[in-house]
Design a protein around this motif. Structure first.
Motif, PDB file in Angstrom:
ATOM      1  N   UNK A  64      13.231 -32.087 104.973  1.00  0.00           N
ATOM      2  CA  UNK A  64      14.673 -32.353 105.018  1.00  0.00           C
ATOM      3  C   UNK A  64      15.403 -31.550 103.943  1.00  0.00           C
ATOM      4  N   UNK A  65      14.780 -31.348 102.782  1.00  0.00           N
ATOM      5  CA  UNK A  65      15.370 -30.526 101.734  1.00  0.00           C
ATOM      6  C   UNK A  65      15.468 -29.074 102.186  1.00  0.00           C
ATOM      7  N   UNK A  66      14.415 -28.567 102.825  1.00  0.00           N
ATOM      8  CA  UNK A  66      14.441 -27.195 103.352  1.00  0.00           C
ATOM      9  C   UNK A  66      15.523 -27.065 104.411  1.00  0.00           C
ATOM     10  N   UNK A  67      15.624 -28.039 105.294  1.00  0.00           N
ATOM     11  CA  UNK A  67      16.643 -28.000 106.349  1.00  0.00           C
ATOM     12  C   UNK A  67      18.044 -27.954 105.751  1.00  0.00           C
ATOM     13  N   UNK A  68      18.281 -28.747 104.734  1.00  0.00           N
ATOM     14  CA  UNK A  68      19.593 -28.772 104.086  1.00  0.00           C
ATOM     15  C   UNK A  68      19.884 -27.434 103.401  1.00  0.00           C
ATOM     16  N   UNK A  86      15.420 -24.575  92.485  1.00  0.00           N
ATOM     17  CA  UNK A  86      16.207 -25.743  92.076  1.00  0.00           C
ATOM     18  C   UNK A  86      15.639 -27.023  92.688  1.00  0.00           C
ATOM     19  N   UNK A  87      15.329 -26.977  93.981  1.00  0.00           N
ATOM     20  CA  UNK A  87      14.907 -28.176  94.711  1.00  0.00           C
ATOM     21  C   UNK A  87      13.400 -28.397  94.727  1.00  0.00           C
ATOM     22  N   UNK A  88      12.630 -27.555  94.053  1.00  0.00           N
ATOM     23  CA  UNK A  88      11.166 -27.683  93.988  1.00  0.00           C
ATOM     24  C   UNK A  88      10.529 -27.668  95.374  1.00  0.00           C
ATOM     25  N   UNK A  89      10.877 -26.663  96.161  1.00  0.00           N
ATOM     26  CA  UNK A  89      10.283 -26.469  97.483  1.00  0.00           C
ATOM     27  C   UNK A  89       9.041 -25.604  97.293  1.00  0.00           C
ATOM     28  N   UNK A  90       7.909 -26.051  97.817  1.00  0.00           N
ATOM     29  CA  UNK A  90       6.668 -25.304  97.618  1.00  0.00           C
ATOM     30  C   UNK A  90       6.021 -24.820  98.915  1.00  0.00           C
TER      31      UNK A  90
END
Length: 128
Positions: free
Chosen positions: A51-55, A81-85
């Motif tokens: 959901x973070x990636x989608x946003x 910033x959002x810690x996407x790995x």
């Protein structure tokens, strides 16, 4: 109440089918529910990351970047910033549809369950 009536009632109750759960049944359902809860606890963080990636992808597409490299760089900044790995900017597919930038992505997430057993979740999405 007479003694024979009391005995007859006790005999009827003794012959009646018993209801309830056995110890083995309780153990079986505890294992099934416990395993389901374990898998759920392992999978919920990946849904949050999706959901973070989608946003992030939707925000980048809404900013209407002029080049593909600009869109990927913007995602990489947001990723830090959002810690996407799970994915990076190079994994994005950036296209234009009707003069509107569309950013799409797809990735697989493997969650180790036990030993050689893994749960594979396939995620994909695109900007709105």
């Amino acid at each position: 109440m007479s003694l024979t009536t009391h005995r007859n009632r006790a005999l009827r109750l003794a012959r009646a089918p018993h209801r309830g759960i056995t110890l083995f049944g309780l153990l079986f359902w505890a294992i099934v529910i416990g395993f389901g809860a374990y898998v759920l606890v392992r999978a919920v963080p990946t849904v949050g990351e999706y959901m973070t990636i989608q946003q992030a992808v939707s925000q980048i597409a809404a900013s209407n970047p002029s080049t593909v490299a600009e869109a990927r760089a913007a995602f990489d900044r947001q990723k830090d910033i959002d810690a996407i790995s799970s994915i990076s900017g190079k994994d994005l597919k950036v296209t234009k549809e009707n003069d509107k930038v569309v950013v799409s992505f797809a990735y697989d997430k493997q969650l180790p369950i036990y030993g050689p057993v893994y749960l594979l979740i396939k995620y994909e999405g695109r900007s709105r």
